[in-house]
Design a protein around this motif. Structure first.
Motif, PDB file in Angstrom:
ATOM      1  N   GLY A  22     -16.524   0.586  -4.132  1.00  0.00           N
ATOM      2  CA  GLY A  22     -16.102   1.774  -5.204  1.00  0.00           C
ATOM      3  C   GLY A  22     -15.583   2.923  -4.611  1.00  0.00           C
ATOM      4  N   VAL A  23     -15.708   3.346  -3.376  1.00  0.00           N
ATOM      5  CA  VAL A  23     -15.466   4.682  -2.935  1.00  0.00           C
ATOM      6  C   VAL A  23     -14.227   4.138  -2.125  1.00  0.00           C
ATOM      7  CG1 VAL A  23     -15.643   6.230  -1.187  1.00  0.00           C
ATOM      8  CG2 VAL A  23     -17.639   5.696  -3.096  1.00  0.00           C
ATOM      9  N   LEU A  24     -14.242   3.189  -1.083  1.00  0.00           N
ATOM     10  CA  LEU A  24     -13.246   3.334   0.047  1.00  0.00           C
ATOM     11  C   LEU A  24     -11.929   2.649  -0.412  1.00  0.00           C
ATOM     12  CD1 LEU A  24     -15.377   2.074   3.109  1.00  0.00           C
ATOM     13  CD2 LEU A  24     -14.429   4.659   2.502  1.00  0.00           C
ATOM     14  N   VAL A  25     -12.131   1.655  -1.433  1.00  0.00           N
ATOM     15  CA  VAL A  25     -10.721   0.971  -2.117  1.00  0.00           C
ATOM     16  C   VAL A  25      -9.953   2.042  -2.886  1.00  0.00           C
ATOM     17  CG1 VAL A  25      -9.980  -0.780  -3.593  1.00  0.00           C
ATOM     18  CG2 VAL A  25     -11.651  -1.271  -1.901  1.00  0.00           C
ATOM     19  N   PRO A  26     -10.523   2.761  -3.728  1.00  0.00           N
ATOM     20  CA  PRO A  26      -9.786   3.656  -4.353  1.00  0.00           C
ATOM     21  C   PRO A  26      -9.266   4.695  -3.554  1.00  0.00           C
ATOM     22  CG  PRO A  26     -11.489   3.298  -5.759  1.00  0.00           C
ATOM     23  CD  PRO A  26     -11.881   2.643  -4.627  1.00  0.00           C
ATOM     24  N   ALA A  27      -9.923   5.181  -2.298  1.00  0.00           N
ATOM     25  CA  ALA A  27      -9.743   6.358  -1.369  1.00  0.00           C
ATOM     26  C   ALA A  27      -8.552   5.752  -0.576  1.00  0.00           C
ATOM     27  CB  ALA A  27     -10.754   6.699  -0.416  1.00  0.00           C
ATOM     28  N   GLY A  28      -8.322   4.415  -0.292  1.00  0.00           N
ATOM     29  CA  GLY A  28      -7.254   3.974   0.423  1.00  0.00           C
ATOM     30  C   GLY A  28      -6.072   3.818  -0.368  1.00  0.00           C
ATOM     31  N   SER A  29      -6.376   3.453  -1.727  1.00  0.00           N
ATOM     32  CA  SER A  29      -5.306   3.441  -2.655  1.00  0.00           C
ATOM     33  C   SER A  29      -4.481   4.786  -2.880  1.00  0.00           C
ATOM     34  CB  SER A  29      -5.567   3.028  -4.109  1.00  0.00           C
ATOM     35  OG  SER A  29      -6.357   1.748  -3.841  1.00  0.00           O
ATOM     36  N   MET A  30      -5.432   5.968  -2.888  1.00  0.00           N
ATOM     37  CA  MET A  30      -4.855   7.196  -3.135  1.00  0.00           C
ATOM     38  C   MET A  30      -4.025   7.583  -2.012  1.00  0.00           C
ATOM     39  SD  MET A  30      -7.535   9.534  -5.280  1.00  0.00           S
ATOM     40  CE  MET A  30      -9.101   8.880  -4.558  1.00  0.00           C
ATOM     41  N   LEU A  31      -4.551   7.251  -0.738  1.00  0.00           N
ATOM     42  CA  LEU A  31      -3.907   7.681   0.732  1.00  0.00           C
ATOM     43  C   LEU A  31      -2.544   7.166   0.646  1.00  0.00           C
ATOM     44  CD1 LEU A  31      -3.995   9.450   3.109  1.00  0.00           C
ATOM     45  CD2 LEU A  31      -5.510   7.461   4.160  1.00  0.00           C
ATOM     46  N   TRP A  32      -2.582   5.661   0.489  1.00  0.00           N
ATOM     47  CA  TRP A  32      -1.397   5.032   0.843  1.00  0.00           C
ATOM     48  C   TRP A  32      -0.260   5.446  -0.115  1.00  0.00           C
ATOM     49  CZ3 TRP A  32       1.868   2.971   3.543  1.00  0.00           C
ATOM     50  CH2 TRP A  32       2.788   2.065   3.089  1.00  0.00           C
ATOM     51  N   ALA A  33      -0.580   5.551  -1.483  1.00  0.00           N
ATOM     52  CA  ALA A  33       0.323   5.706  -2.608  1.00  0.00           C
ATOM     53  C   ALA A  33       0.863   7.118  -2.496  1.00  0.00           C
ATOM     54  CB  ALA A  33      -0.341   5.983  -3.888  1.00  0.00           C
ATOM     55  N   ALA A  34       0.172   8.426  -1.945  1.00  0.00           N
ATOM     56  CA  ALA A  34       0.496   9.409  -1.942  1.00  0.00           C
ATOM     57  C   ALA A  34       1.544   9.559  -0.808  1.00  0.00           C
ATOM     58  CB  ALA A  34      -0.461  10.632  -1.566  1.00  0.00           C
ATOM     59  N   SER A  35       1.169   8.802   0.405  1.00  0.00           N
ATOM     60  CA  SER A  35       1.946   8.914   1.707  1.00  0.00           C
ATOM     61  C   SER A  35       3.356   8.283   1.472  1.00  0.00           C
ATOM     62  CB  SER A  35       1.264   8.111   2.798  1.00  0.00           C
ATOM     63  OG  SER A  35      -0.168   8.910   3.140  1.00  0.00           O
ATOM     64  N   VAL A  36       3.181   7.076   0.865  1.00  0.00           N
ATOM     65  CA  VAL A  36       4.498   6.338   0.543  1.00  0.00           C
ATOM     66  C   VAL A  36       5.592   6.806  -0.263  1.00  0.00           C
ATOM     67  CG1 VAL A  36       3.951   5.009  -1.404  1.00  0.00           C
ATOM     68  CG2 VAL A  36       5.461   4.014   0.463  1.00  0.00           C
ATOM     69  N   THR A  37       4.877   7.724  -1.542  1.00  0.00           N
ATOM     70  CA  THR A  37       5.806   8.472  -2.296  1.00  0.00           C
ATOM     71  C   THR A  37       6.401   9.683  -1.514  1.00  0.00           C
ATOM     72  OG1 THR A  37       4.224   7.844  -4.113  1.00  0.00           O
ATOM     73  CG2 THR A  37       5.844   9.891  -4.456  1.00  0.00           C
ATOM     74  N   VAL A  38       5.437  10.305  -0.872  1.00  0.00           N
ATOM     75  CA  VAL A  38       6.235  11.621  -0.234  1.00  0.00           C
ATOM     76  C   VAL A  38       7.199  10.985   0.912  1.00  0.00           C
ATOM     77  CG1 VAL A  38       5.830  13.413   1.274  1.00  0.00           C
ATOM     78  CG2 VAL A  38       4.281  12.945  -0.739  1.00  0.00           C
ATOM     79  N   PHE A  39       7.087   9.912   1.573  1.00  0.00           N
ATOM     80  CA  PHE A  39       7.790   9.393   2.623  1.00  0.00           C
ATOM     81  C   PHE A  39       9.197   9.047   2.020  1.00  0.00           C
ATOM     82  CE2 PHE A  39       9.386   6.100   5.264  1.00  0.00           C
ATOM     83  CZ  PHE A  39       9.378   6.613   6.423  1.00  0.00           C
ATOM     84  N   THR A  40       8.998   8.419   0.912  1.00  0.00           N
ATOM     85  CA  THR A  40      10.180   7.933   0.106  1.00  0.00           C
ATOM     86  C   THR A  40      10.933   9.331  -0.271  1.00  0.00           C
ATOM     87  OG1 THR A  40       9.353   6.296  -0.939  1.00  0.00           O
ATOM     88  CG2 THR A  40      11.202   6.666  -1.938  1.00  0.00           C
ATOM     89  N   ALA A  41      10.385  10.403  -0.540  1.00  0.00           N
ATOM     90  CA  ALA A  41      11.253  11.608  -0.961  1.00  0.00           C
ATOM     91  C   ALA A  41      12.078  12.006   0.300  1.00  0.00           C
ATOM     92  CB  ALA A  41      10.243  12.654  -1.426  1.00  0.00           C
ATOM     93  N   PHE A  42      11.367  11.909   1.484  1.00  0.00           N
ATOM     94  CA  PHE A  42      12.164  12.497   2.670  1.00  0.00           C
ATOM     95  C   PHE A  42      13.373  11.200   3.052  1.00  0.00           C
ATOM     96  CE2 PHE A  42       8.364  14.918   3.152  1.00  0.00           C
ATOM     97  CZ  PHE A  42       8.955  16.330   3.441  1.00  0.00           C
TER      98      PHE A  42
END
Length: 266
Positions: free
Chosen positions: A174-194
């Motif tokens: 319940g903790v690690l899956v959402p944490a991994g989801s947030m980390l990946w989603a934020a990273s891929v969105t900002v990466f796409t912006a660049f």
């Protein structure tokens, strides 16, 4: 200068701006969603039991067990409890994708990003600052959602005389899956912006649907894997959390290598 040290002041400024512009939405929308889930899953079955058709029994597994409740309320709570880690992971991904886009998309079109990249700040520091800001805002929204659901749900459970037993594996899931989801989603969105800022525009296909799909598919895959092989939840959780951290780090390392300033100028 260390990248994280460089990113600190910019991240604080971005976080302050994000709170001023979106603080109300970051807290009130998840609050309403969490309370709505409680009403839908726990309150309505008590008020309108005829709405549940068929013979439903209280759900249980080696991940979590619900005891002391009978009928539709126990069944609804058990089902909600067992599906919560996956649903919270998907919710975390969706929340983070929306917030990340809101944090950075305006700066791409207003010239703020160009001005930042003209400063002595390293490209990785700018990337880290935007990713950290998106993660912090998404974490606040996700915690609001969790609190809005678990608090009233616990009250309903206690009032009905029920008891819940959660395993360590369930808590990690319940903790690690959402944490991994947030980390990946934020990273891929900002990466796409660049890498390809046009992909975050409202006019992009399906309103930027490709970026959303890339950011959400790993979470959906982990949820499906746990559903198909519940006995492997520990391995799935470890692989997913570790994989998300590894991929996010890879994007941080890769962003200066693939960045092209002319794409921002477009």
């Amino acid at each position: 200068m260390n990248t994280a040290v460089q990113a600190g002041p910019l991240a604080r400024a971005l976080a302050s701006r994000t709170w001023r512009h979106q603080g109300r939405h970051i807290t009130l929308v998840p609050l309403g969603a969490g309370l709505a889930l409680v009403v839908l899953l726990l309150v309505l079955p008590r008020v309108y039991p005829e709405g549940i058709h068929g013979d439903v029994s209280t759900a249980s597994s080696d991940l979590a067990t619900v005891t002391g409740l009978h009928g539709t309320t126990g069944a609804a709570l058990g089902a909600a409890l067992l599906s919560a880690p996956g649903l919270l992971g998907v919710a975390a991904g969706l929340i983070t994708l929306s917030i990340s886009r809101a944090v950075i998309a305006g700066d791409l079109t207003s010239g703020v990003m160009e001005a930042l990249l003209a400063t002595p700040l390293r490209l990785r520091a700018v990337f880290l600052a935007y990713t950290g800001t998106a993660l912090a805002a998404a974490l606040l929204a996700w915690l609001t959602l969790v609190a809005a659901f678990t608090g009233p749900a616990w009250a309903v459970l206690t009032a009905g005389g029920g008891h819940v037993h959660l395993t360590t594996g369930y808590v990690l899931l319940g903790v690690l899956v959402p944490a991994g989801s947030m980390l990946w989603a934020a990273s891929v969105t900002v990466f796409t912006a660049f890498l390809y800022p046009a992909g975050l525009r409202a006019t992009a296909g399906l309103n930027g649907g490709l970026v959303r799909a890339v950011g959400l598919l790993p979470t959906l895959g982990a949820t499906l894997a746990v559903a198909l092989a519940p006995g492997k939840y520990t391995q799935v959780t470890a692989w997913y959390a570790g994989g998300s951290l590894t991929l996010a780090t890879a994007l941080l390392v890769a962003v200066p290598l693939v960045f092209k300033a002319d794409r921002l100028l477009e």
